[in-house]
Design a protein around this motif. Structure first.
Motif: not given
Length: 422
Positions: A54, A56, A87, A91-92, A94-96, A98-99
């Motif tokens: 995912d 990490h 980063y 984080s995943t 997906e989170e990165r 979005r960021l």
């Protein structure tokens, strides 16, 4: 001085093709000595394998590999984003994603704000002549250099005026930045560098633009296809280096580092320190450029980047991202042995010793100190003035990239004998 040993050795993959030099410039450009070596350099395969399904990132494994042999050019940009705190390794994907999108939108908004004031921004061109007088009045004549654009009305906003007064100086420096690289034969690449520096200056007028920032920013422009990503990587790098460029009427940005350098040499080699003082070099001003732009002028492009990522890996702090993003939930390394392993080797030693003071860029000081100390006999014999000191230092830096591993390990070992005295 660096314990992992430099990778300037025979064998390995020749990486010069990633940053080709213009043929006519090759005789005047330092030869690149760093080579990617299997089992040591962080490769694309090892990098991708360091992520979970995912997203990490196993930062401990990545840092260990970088400290042994640097980063392969094919993945430098992606790795630097973590090294510089863009980063969070936890984080995943997906989170990165979005960021990253939010940051690109934010950069786009800032760029539009600047473009409304100076339409040249974002046009693929840049200015090299003043766009406004110091009193804010327009400059009557237009010019080819400024792409036919002029300020039409008197600028009364002090913040806008301060920014506009810096734009042509940024342009003059951009025109000189890494011109030996084929990359900057493309005018649009130069304009990207100018856009990023201009926008960064608008957002940081407390420091403004200072010559040398172009040397720090240029690698980001080369490593990232997206201008916004290059901006954010540069912004994070400047969080570490911005104080190098802060100057007042009574002090300069690197003065603290020069003071540390002076104390180091005075402690380990009093005779050399006295010799430098006799040459009016006791304040070590000859080392300003080395420390301010992290040896960009002393090494080839690729070798300088290798040195940067080596220092960043050793100084890596996994709480950087949370600090920069002002997040509330931060882990405490002192009470979490697992997190402590994710710190860089140099940073971890500081934490274990209970030293919590600011020590960013200390490694750069020890690079200079080790070069001076290991060649003290030559400096004592040949340096009759500060110009001689600079020339000997430049020659010694070239030896660092040419000589055998034994010589390089002497530099590394010297640093670790000194680091916890200061």
């Amino acid at each position: 001085m660096f314990c992992c040993g430099f990778m300037w050795k025979s064998g390995g993959e020749d990486l010069q093709g990633f940053y080709p030099v213009r043929p006519e410039c090759q005789p005047d450009v330092p030869r690149t000595r760093f080579k990617s070596r299997a089992g040591k350099t962080l490769s694309a395969r090892r990098w991708h394998a360091a992520f979970t399904e995912d997203g990490h990132l196993d930062m401990e494994k990545v840092l260990r590999r970088i400290q042994r042999g640097g980063i392969h050019p094919s993945i430098k940009g992606a790795v630097w984003e973590f090294l510089l705190g863009c980063y969070d390794p936890d984080s995943t994907f997906e989170e990165r994603s979005r960021l990253r999108n939010r940051r690109r939108e934010q950069y786009g908004a800032w760029k539009e704000e600047c473009k409304k004031m100076v339409p040249v921004i974002g046009s693929g061109k840049y200015v090299t002549m003043a766009v406004v007088q110091e009193n804010g009045n327009p400059i009557d004549e237009s010019s080819v250099e400024n792409q036919g654009w002029i300020v039409k009305n008197t600028v009364t906003d002090e913040r806008v005026l301060q920014w506009m007064l810096s734009l042509h100086q940024i342009g003059l420096d951009v025109a000189r930045t890494d011109r030996y690289l084929c990359f900057y034969e493309n005018d649009r690449n130069q304009s990207k560098l100018w856009d990023v520096l201009a926008i960064y200056t608008w957002l940081n007028l407390d420091i403004g633009y200072v010559q040398g920032m172009n040397d720090i920013c240029s690698p980001m422009i080369i490593l990232f296809d997206d201008e916004a990503d290059a901006f954010w990587c540069f912004e994070r790098a400047m969080r570490r280096l911005r104080e190098n460029f802060r100057a007042t009427a009574t002090s300069m940005g690197v003065q603290t580092q020069l003071g540390v350098l002076s104390q180091v040499i005075k402690t380990v080699d009093p005779r050399l320190h006295q010799h430098l003082e006799d040459l009016d070099g006791g304040e070590y001003l000859f080392a300003i450029r080395m420390l301010m732009v992290l040896f960009r002028r002393e090494f080839s492009f690729l070798d300088a980047l290798y040195l940067w990522e080596l220092m960043w890996a050793m100084e890596y702090n996994p709480t950087m991202f949370a600090t920069y993003e002002e997040l509330e939930n931060r882990n405490n390394a002192a009470s979490d042995p697992k997190l402590l392993k994710r710190y860089g080797k140099f940073e971890r030693k500081y934490i274990n010793s209970g030293q919590n003071e600011q020590h960013r860029n200390t490694l750069a000081v020890f690079v200079v100190a080790s070069v001076l100390q290991t060649k003290n006999k030559r400096l004592l014999k040949e340096a009759k003035g500060l110009d001689d000191v600079v020339q000997v230092c430049l020659f010694i830096f070239s030896l660092v990239s040419l000589k055998a591993k034994k010589e390089k390990n002497k530099l590394w070992n010297f640093k670790f004998k000194l680091v916890f005295r200061y």
